[in-house]
Design a protein around this motif. Structure first.
Motif, PDB file in Angstrom:
ATOM      1  N   PRO A 147     -37.060 -38.030 -41.143  1.00  0.00           N
ATOM      2  CA  PRO A 147     -38.488 -38.292 -41.435  1.00  0.00           C
ATOM      3  C   PRO A 147     -38.343 -39.839 -41.870  1.00  0.00           C
ATOM      4  O   PRO A 147     -37.342 -40.562 -42.157  1.00  0.00           O
ATOM      5  N   GLN A 148     -39.674 -40.599 -41.455  1.00  0.00           N
ATOM      6  CA  GLN A 148     -39.768 -41.912 -41.799  1.00  0.00           C
ATOM      7  C   GLN A 148     -39.677 -42.221 -43.235  1.00  0.00           C
ATOM      8  O   GLN A 148     -39.892 -41.332 -44.149  1.00  0.00           O
ATOM      9  N   GLY A 149     -39.241 -43.601 -43.728  1.00  0.00           N
ATOM     10  CA  GLY A 149     -39.175 -43.722 -45.078  1.00  0.00           C
ATOM     11  C   GLY A 149     -40.449 -43.792 -46.105  1.00  0.00           C
ATOM     12  O   GLY A 149     -40.291 -43.891 -47.272  1.00  0.00           O
ATOM     13  N   ASP A 150     -41.599 -43.726 -45.589  1.00  0.00           N
ATOM     14  CA  ASP A 150     -42.787 -43.629 -46.119  1.00  0.00           C
ATOM     15  C   ASP A 150     -43.239 -42.320 -46.979  1.00  0.00           C
ATOM     16  O   ASP A 150     -44.194 -42.230 -47.757  1.00  0.00           O
ATOM     17  N   GLY A 151     -42.492 -41.261 -46.803  1.00  0.00           N
ATOM     18  CA  GLY A 151     -42.555 -40.035 -47.557  1.00  0.00           C
ATOM     19  C   GLY A 151     -44.025 -39.275 -47.033  1.00  0.00           C
ATOM     20  O   GLY A 151     -44.439 -38.263 -47.544  1.00  0.00           O
ATOM     21  N   THR A 152     -44.316 -39.722 -45.781  1.00  0.00           N
ATOM     22  CA  THR A 152     -45.521 -38.838 -45.123  1.00  0.00           C
ATOM     23  C   THR A 152     -45.376 -38.374 -43.878  1.00  0.00           C
ATOM     24  O   THR A 152     -46.151 -37.783 -43.508  1.00  0.00           O
ATOM     25  N   THR A 153     -43.978 -38.355 -43.361  1.00  0.00           N
ATOM     26  CA  THR A 153     -43.638 -37.642 -42.346  1.00  0.00           C
ATOM     27  C   THR A 153     -42.508 -36.540 -42.613  1.00  0.00           C
ATOM     28  O   THR A 153     -41.881 -36.889 -43.508  1.00  0.00           O
ATOM     29  N   PHE A 154     -42.842 -35.448 -41.832  1.00  0.00           N
ATOM     30  CA  PHE A 154     -41.937 -34.272 -42.269  1.00  0.00           C
ATOM     31  C   PHE A 154     -41.243 -33.587 -41.261  1.00  0.00           C
ATOM     32  O   PHE A 154     -42.010 -33.717 -39.922  1.00  0.00           O
ATOM     33  N   ARG A 155     -40.128 -33.185 -41.192  1.00  0.00           N
ATOM     34  CA  ARG A 155     -39.530 -32.433 -39.984  1.00  0.00           C
ATOM     35  C   ARG A 155     -39.376 -30.951 -40.219  1.00  0.00           C
ATOM     36  O   ARG A 155     -38.662 -30.723 -41.325  1.00  0.00           O
ATOM     37  N   ASP A 156     -39.867 -30.186 -39.541  1.00  0.00           N
ATOM     38  CA  ASP A 156     -39.787 -28.539 -39.472  1.00  0.00           C
ATOM     39  C   ASP A 156     -40.174 -28.019 -40.927  1.00  0.00           C
ATOM     40  O   ASP A 156     -38.975 -27.080 -41.118  1.00  0.00           O
ATOM     41  N   VAL A 157     -40.941 -28.369 -41.490  1.00  0.00           N
ATOM     42  CA  VAL A 157     -41.221 -27.686 -42.847  1.00  0.00           C
ATOM     43  C   VAL A 157     -42.891 -27.345 -42.731  1.00  0.00           C
ATOM     44  O   VAL A 157     -43.686 -27.943 -41.906  1.00  0.00           O
TER      45      VAL A 157
ATOM     46  N   VAL B 189     -58.061 -41.144 -40.149  1.00  0.00           N
ATOM     47  CA  VAL B 189     -58.904 -40.470 -40.794  1.00  0.00           C
ATOM     48  C   VAL B 189     -58.989 -38.966 -40.740  1.00  0.00           C
ATOM     49  O   VAL B 189     -59.977 -38.136 -41.047  1.00  0.00           O
ATOM     50  N   ALA B 190     -57.945 -38.435 -40.138  1.00  0.00           N
ATOM     51  CA  ALA B 190     -57.533 -36.862 -40.258  1.00  0.00           C
ATOM     52  C   ALA B 190     -56.845 -36.447 -41.487  1.00  0.00           C
ATOM     53  O   ALA B 190     -56.622 -37.254 -42.276  1.00  0.00           O
ATOM     54  N   LYS B 191     -57.075 -35.154 -41.828  1.00  0.00           N
ATOM     55  CA  LYS B 191     -56.492 -34.671 -42.691  1.00  0.00           C
ATOM     56  C   LYS B 191     -54.802 -34.499 -42.752  1.00  0.00           C
ATOM     57  O   LYS B 191     -54.056 -34.602 -43.883  1.00  0.00           O
ATOM     58  N   VAL B 192     -54.581 -34.289 -41.768  1.00  0.00           N
ATOM     59  CA  VAL B 192     -53.220 -33.972 -41.124  1.00  0.00           C
ATOM     60  C   VAL B 192     -52.920 -34.051 -39.512  1.00  0.00           C
ATOM     61  O   VAL B 192     -53.777 -33.729 -38.927  1.00  0.00           O
TER      62      VAL B 192
ATOM     63  N   PRO C  85     -50.411 -37.569 -43.445  1.00  0.00           N
ATOM     64  CA  PRO C  85     -49.397 -36.553 -43.311  1.00  0.00           C
ATOM     65  C   PRO C  85     -48.997 -36.137 -41.859  1.00  0.00           C
ATOM     66  O   PRO C  85     -50.092 -35.677 -41.376  1.00  0.00           O
ATOM     67  N   VAL C  86     -47.881 -36.433 -41.516  1.00  0.00           N
ATOM     68  CA  VAL C  86     -47.692 -36.113 -40.100  1.00  0.00           C
ATOM     69  C   VAL C  86     -46.266 -34.972 -40.194  1.00  0.00           C
ATOM     70  O   VAL C  86     -45.179 -35.431 -40.801  1.00  0.00           O
ATOM     71  N   TYR C  87     -46.622 -33.996 -39.541  1.00  0.00           N
ATOM     72  CA  TYR C  87     -45.441 -32.499 -39.456  1.00  0.00           C
ATOM     73  C   TYR C  87     -44.766 -32.796 -38.095  1.00  0.00           C
ATOM     74  O   TYR C  87     -45.521 -32.316 -37.269  1.00  0.00           O
ATOM     75  N   PHE C  88     -43.814 -32.953 -37.973  1.00  0.00           N
ATOM     76  CA  PHE C  88     -42.986 -32.793 -36.610  1.00  0.00           C
ATOM     77  C   PHE C  88     -42.347 -31.618 -36.466  1.00  0.00           C
ATOM     78  O   PHE C  88     -41.804 -31.021 -37.573  1.00  0.00           O
ATOM     79  N   TYR C  89     -42.432 -30.846 -35.354  1.00  0.00           N
ATOM     80  CA  TYR C  89     -42.040 -29.505 -35.297  1.00  0.00           C
ATOM     81  C   TYR C  89     -41.155 -29.660 -33.974  1.00  0.00           C
ATOM     82  O   TYR C  89     -41.421 -29.882 -32.735  1.00  0.00           O
ATOM     83  N   THR C  90     -39.665 -29.080 -33.959  1.00  0.00           N
ATOM     84  CA  THR C  90     -38.799 -29.129 -32.957  1.00  0.00           C
ATOM     85  C   THR C  90     -39.131 -28.093 -32.022  1.00  0.00           C
ATOM     86  O   THR C  90     -38.976 -28.053 -30.969  1.00  0.00           O
ATOM     87  N   ASP C  91     -39.741 -27.021 -32.524  1.00  0.00           N
ATOM     88  CA  ASP C  91     -40.183 -25.795 -31.686  1.00  0.00           C
ATOM     89  C   ASP C  91     -41.745 -25.675 -32.145  1.00  0.00           C
ATOM     90  O   ASP C  91     -42.177 -25.375 -33.333  1.00  0.00           O
ATOM     91  N   GLU C  92     -42.561 -25.461 -30.939  1.00  0.00           N
ATOM     92  CA  GLU C  92     -44.179 -25.553 -31.189  1.00  0.00           C
ATOM     93  C   GLU C  92     -44.413 -24.204 -32.140  1.00  0.00           C
ATOM     94  O   GLU C  92     -45.479 -24.139 -32.805  1.00  0.00           O
TER      95      GLU C  92
END
Length: 213
Positions: A28-38, A165-168, A194-201
């Motif tokens: 995740p980026q250091g800004d606390g707004t990107t997340f991985r596989d959660v 301008v998006a919610k997520v 907030p951006v959520y990254f997913y390794t599996d769709e």
């Protein structure tokens, strides 16, 4: 849940994603707004689709319109335009106030040609959705389901325009050098969203359930 599984399965098929060559996931980026596989668990996003109309569309690709019609046929959460063959060209003006719009972003010159739209008209659609979201009239959920090959000036321009301008945002990102966030710029484009990254769709499914049911 059935709707959400169908949504992801259809979108994955529509965009012909290939989950190969995986490496260690990007951090995740250091800004606390990107997340991985959660799974999305932010209470401000809980059931934002409940009691509201949900629309689906794409900008830069035509193929999602077919996916939207399939999803609507067997959806537990009804989408307003799921049976519309022209879902990919949904106009912001046709969206009811208070609704949620799921926008799949991925630029394709071939896709534009097939759908009979232009770069200018797609950017105009994006501008219209941005204006309504900024006014608080609609909520946007941004989705991407492809890798590095769909990034570029056009896609990055859409992300820069719509992510703030998006919610997520929920994004397929396999953590390889060919991943969608290969250059680490997505958090910059998002500008706090907030951006959520997913390794599996398919791991996006619980997040869709949390937000749209």
């Amino acid at each position: 849940m059935k709707f959400l599984k169908n949504l992801l399965l259809v979108l994955v098929a529509a965009f012909a994603l290939v989950g190969c060559g995986k490496k260690d996931p990007v951090e995740p980026q250091g800004d606390g707004t990107t997340f991985r596989d959660v799974t999305v668990a932010d209470t401000s996003l809980d059931s934002i689709g409940a009691g509201h109309k949900v629309y689906v569309t794409s900008i830069g690709q035509k193929s999602f319109s077919y996916g939207a019609s399939l999803v609507c046929d067997d959806a537990e959460i009804e989408t307003e335009n799921g049976d519309d063959e022209d879902a990919s060209t949904l106009a912001a003006a046709d969206v009811e106030n208070g609704s949620v719009v799921v926008i799949v972003i991925g630029w394709s010159g071939k896709g534009l040609t097939e759908s009979g739209v232009t770069q200018a008209s797609e950017n105009a659609r994006a501008d219209a959705f941005k204006t309504r979201a900024q006014a608080g009239e609609i909520s946007l959920v941004i989705v991407t389901l492809d890798g590095k090959d769909t990034r570029g000036t056009n896609t990055d321009g859409l992300l820069t325009k719509l992510l703030p301008v998006a919610k997520v945002a929920l994004m397929f990102e396999d953590g390889t050098t060919n991943g969608f966030n290969y250059d680490g710029q997505i958090s910059t484009f998002a500008n706090g969203t907030p951006v959520y990254f997913y390794t599996d769709e398919t791991d996006m499914v619980p997040s869709f359930e949390f937000m749209l049911k």
